[in-house]
Design a protein around this motif. Structure first.
Motif, mmCIF file in Angstrom:
data_model
loop_
_atom_site.group_PDB
_atom_site.id
_atom_site.type_symbol
_atom_site.label_atom_id
_atom_site.label_comp_id
_atom_site.label_asym_id
_atom_site.label_seq_id
_atom_site.Cartn_x
_atom_site.Cartn_y
_atom_site.Cartn_z
ATOM 1 N N GLN A 258 40.609 -0.283 42.296
ATOM 2 C CA GLN A 258 39.391 0.114 42.994
ATOM 3 C C GLN A 258 38.619 1.164 42.207
ATOM 4 O OE1 GLN A 258 41.320 0.803 47.031
ATOM 5 N NE2 GLN A 258 39.451 -0.240 47.639
ATOM 6 N N LEU A 259 39.341 2.122 41.626
ATOM 7 C CA LEU A 259 38.679 3.147 40.817
ATOM 8 C C LEU A 259 37.973 2.521 39.624
ATOM 9 C CD1 LEU A 259 38.052 6.059 40.023
ATOM 10 C CD2 LEU A 259 40.310 6.168 38.925
ATOM 11 N N VAL A 262 34.868 0.670 40.830
ATOM 12 C CA VAL A 262 33.813 1.647 41.136
ATOM 13 C C VAL A 262 33.180 2.166 39.850
ATOM 14 C CG1 VAL A 262 33.419 3.987 42.013
ATOM 15 C CG2 VAL A 262 34.696 2.346 43.386
ATOM 16 N N LEU A 299 30.072 -1.716 42.932
ATOM 17 C CA LEU A 299 30.427 -0.366 43.371
ATOM 18 C C LEU A 299 30.881 -0.361 44.825
ATOM 19 C CD1 LEU A 299 30.306 2.788 42.906
ATOM 20 C CD2 LEU A 299 27.929 2.649 43.693
ATOM 21 N N ALA A 303 34.723 0.392 46.300
ATOM 22 C CA ALA A 303 34.980 1.503 47.211
ATOM 23 C C ALA A 303 35.580 1.052 48.537
ATOM 24 C CB ALA A 303 33.685 2.269 47.466
ATOM 25 N N VAL A 382 29.650 4.682 49.947
ATOM 26 C CA VAL A 382 30.405 5.269 48.846
ATOM 27 C C VAL A 382 30.484 6.779 49.006
ATOM 28 C CG1 VAL A 382 30.489 5.575 46.337
ATOM 29 C CG2 VAL A 382 29.789 3.387 47.307
ATOM 30 N N GLN A 385 33.352 8.156 50.942
ATOM 31 C CA GLN A 385 34.666 8.112 50.331
ATOM 32 C C GLN A 385 34.891 9.199 49.285
ATOM 33 O OE1 GLN A 385 37.168 5.695 51.148
ATOM 34 N NE2 GLN A 385 35.716 5.554 52.846
ATOM 35 N N LEU A 386 33.882 9.998 49.003
ATOM 36 C CA LEU A 386 33.994 10.972 47.921
ATOM 37 C C LEU A 386 35.001 12.070 48.221
ATOM 38 C CD1 LEU A 386 30.250 11.302 46.852
ATOM 39 C CD2 LEU A 386 32.038 9.895 45.859
ATOM 40 N N HIS A 389 38.300 10.422 47.532
ATOM 41 C CA HIS A 389 38.389 9.937 46.152
ATOM 42 C C HIS A 389 37.392 10.711 45.284
ATOM 43 C CE1 HIS A 389 40.806 6.514 47.534
ATOM 44 N NE2 HIS A 389 39.936 6.380 48.517
ATOM 45 N N TYR A 392 35.355 9.286 42.297
ATOM 46 C CA TYR A 392 34.190 8.425 42.487
ATOM 47 C C TYR A 392 32.881 9.172 42.219
ATOM 48 C CZ TYR A 392 37.171 4.991 44.964
ATOM 49 O OH TYR A 392 38.134 4.070 45.298
ATOM 50 N N PHE A 396 29.046 7.598 41.569
ATOM 51 C CA PHE A 396 28.090 7.684 42.670
ATOM 52 C C PHE A 396 26.793 8.324 42.193
ATOM 53 C CE2 PHE A 396 26.221 10.468 45.915
ATOM 54 C CZ PHE A 396 25.826 9.516 46.851
#
Length: 613
Positions: A258-259, A262, A299, A303, A382, A385-386, A389, A392, A396
């Motif tokens: 996922q990372l 992104v 992206l 995420a 997104v 989720q920062l 994560h 990200y 972003f």
């Protein structure tokens, strides 16, 4: 089109509804690894996920076919064009409703073959033939990775056995078994699962032109503009995002995957937008826009917001098809793709100028146009989720900065083409609108580009996927502030475009400006294409020459050496057979003399040995 709409309305807005029909293709008997045997199936899976994309493919495909009647009527090879375009649409439709990975891959490859045919439609032009080969080869790199990902996922789930997803092995790569999909949560976090996910990402990056496999898409503009509209809006490039979506929902990605997804999506969104700000070709500006917008979708999927990414795919299809078809209308009228030769076209092409402006506003994310709703949903999703994560954050911010660049480059194109008092190149013909078959799709797509974002407010649309996050759209303080900041960037980009290019102005960067180096860097695509050409010419060609040398002088050399030796020996022996009786008599006498001489030589040794015994 009608079929896509019916399926979309019946399935896309009906949460929890799934239709899965399959037939047995091949059954292998039980073995040690598969006690119950192994079956390969062919099937059709229609669920909210596939119904949404199928609706996009059929609606945009129909409008492009209608537009082609007016745009392509003077071209040679129309029968070939419509045959290839129809196969293209059929392949993409079958890919969308495939219920297993092998069937998915089959139509995935057929889509790639059709793109090769259509990009190289004007194959007499060396640039078109080269672009077709480039697209085919670059996407093949991703396809090999995709195929490896299929095998790795199969091995991963087959090894899980009854405790994991044994049904996957028993029924052969199917997404749905006994009415239940394989859930993303069942995926382990093993290294094998991570590698499998990265291979799937490689396949998607090739088809959707994501960094570093992005180089083929701008050159694909060598095909007819109608083909560009279809590839960029509803078929080929959408297949990569759709692959990530179905993998995320039915198989799942590890956190590391996922990372990486992104990172690829956020970086590509900004990276492609920077190249669009300087390009003089109207079609290539829109092509870079496609790469950038696909980055937003990737992206969102990375995420964990698959539905949000597909929501942007849905809205993007309409305004991107509109932009390409409007650009095609301009090219059809003036015969050039060079923005710096155009100008003042809004006076003679009012419908096309309005259509391009509507598409540009939707792309820039100006409310209430469609792109505003889906793009802001991606940014808000997104952003949420920062906290969990923090890695990200850089990607972003890159995607957020791309909002400004997007608004700038698309309205730079509009001002160069449509504003001013007249064309900057006086040799251009007088522009006029195309026939009604070209105008009707522009009107329909303008309506969709303006209003498709409102679909989010329809009952059930937020539940496009049976599981996983749906479309927010939330209107909390954070989301409103993010939308306000995004809108400010977009308006700022449009204002800068007006200041430099509006009302017929053409900004010329001074030759002595240090920014000239940056401009050359952007025009040369950061030298990625040159680097790939160098790798092909030097690296791959060197390896090929070495392999050819080994084949010719080692493998073939040994074979030809033996051939020559035995051939020479047989030639010498052949000359002995002269057919002259006296020669044969002399050979016989020589042989007898030789035998007698040999006996004289070895006789003492034989007698000594007998006597000693």
């Amino acid at each position: 089109m009608v079929l896509g709409l019916l399926i979309g309305i019946g399935e896309g807005f009906s949460p929890g509804r799934t239709t899965n029909v399959q037939i047995l293709w091949l059954h292998l008997p039980p073995s040690a690894q598969f006690p119950n045997g192994f079956s390969l199936v062919m099937g059709t899976l229609v669920d909210p996920l596939s119904a949404l994309v199928l609706m996009v493919v059929t609606v945009v495909g129909f409008l492009v076919l209608l537009y082609s009647i007016g745009y392509m009527h003077q071209d040679r090879g129309l029968a070939r064009y419509y045959a290839e375009l129809s196969l293209f649409l059929a392949s993409m439709s079958a890919l969308v409703v495939a219920n297993n990975l092998l069937e998915f891959f089959l139509f995935w490859e057929l889509v790639g073959v059709c793109s090769y045919f259509l990009i190289g439609f004007y194959y007499e032009k060396p640039s078109a033939a080269s672009a077709a080969k480039e697209a085919f080869l670059v996407t093949r790199v991703g396809d090999v990775m995709f195929l490896l990902g299929i095998f790795l996922y199969f091995y991963l789930y087959a090894a899980a056995g009854p405790a994991g997803l044994g049904g996957w092995a028993a029924n052969g790569f199917v997404f749905v078994h006994n009415g239940q999909p394989f859930l993303a949560g069942a995926t382990s976090s093993s290294t094998l699962a991570t590698v499998a996910g990265l291979m799937i990402l490689g396949g998607a990056a090739g088809k959707s032109a994501q960094f570093p496999l992005h180089v083929w898409l701008p050159d694909a503009m060598e095909g007819p503009t109608t083909v560009s509209a279809l590839i960029h809006a509803a078929t080929m490039v959408a297949a990569g995002v759709y692959l990530l979506a179905v993998t995320s929902v039915f198989l799942g990605f590890t956190s590391f995957d996922q990372l990486v997804i992104v990172a690829i999506g956020g970086f590509t969104a900004f990276f492609a937008a920077t190249m669009a700000v300087v390009h003089p070709d109207i079609k290539r500006v829109i092509a870079y826009s496609t790469i950038s917008q696909l980055g937003y979708m990737v992206l969102a999927v990375g995420a964990g917001f698959t539905a949000v990414g597909l929501y942007h795919l849905f809205t993007h299809a309409f305004f991107k098809a509109l932009l390409f078809l409007a650009a095609g209308s301009v090219i059809h009228a003036v015969g050039t793709q060079d923005l710096f030769k155009m100008g003042g076209l809004r006076r003679s092409m009012r419908l096309t100028s309005v259509a391009f402006a509507v598409g540009g506003l939707a792309l820039a994310g100006i409310p209430p146009f469609a792109g505003f709703w889906s793009k802001d949903d991606i940014l808000a999703s997104v952003y949420s989720q920062l906290g969990a994560h923090p890695l990200y954050w850089p990607f972003f911010l890159l995607a957020f900065a791309a909002v400004f660049l997007t608004a700038y480059y698309i309205f730079r194109a509009w001002f160069l083409a449509f504003s001013g008092s007249g064309p900057r190149d006086p040799s251009l013909p007088h522009a006029h609108e195309g026939p009604w078959t070209m105008q009707v799709p522009l009107v329909v797509l303008s309506v969709l580009a303006a209003g498709a974002g409102m679909f989010a407010f329809l009952p059930g649309f937020a539940n496009l996927l049976e599981r996983g996050p749906g479309i927010p759209p939330h209107f909390g303080t954070t989301e409103i502030l993010l939308s306000g900041a995004s809108l400010a960037l977009a308006v700022g980009g449009i204002a800068l475009a007006w200041a430099l290019w509006g009302n017929g102005r053409v900004y010329a960067l001074p030759a002595s400006s240090p920014a000239q180096a940056v401009r050359r860097l952007l025009l040369e695509r950061y030298y990625f294409k040159a680097a790939y050409d160098w790798i092909g010419a030097r690296g791959v060609n060197t390896v090929a020459r070495a392999a050819d040398f080994f084949d010719v002088y080692v493998i073939d050399g040994v074979v030809h050496g033996f051939e020559g030796a035995f051939g020479g020996l047989s030639d010498r022996l052949r000359r002995i057979q002269s057919g002259v009786v006296s020669d044969y008599a002399s050979y016989l006498v020589a042989g007898l003399i030789g035998v007698f001489a040999l006996l004289l030589l070895i006789a003492p040794f034989l007698l000594a040995r007998v006597g000693g015994g």
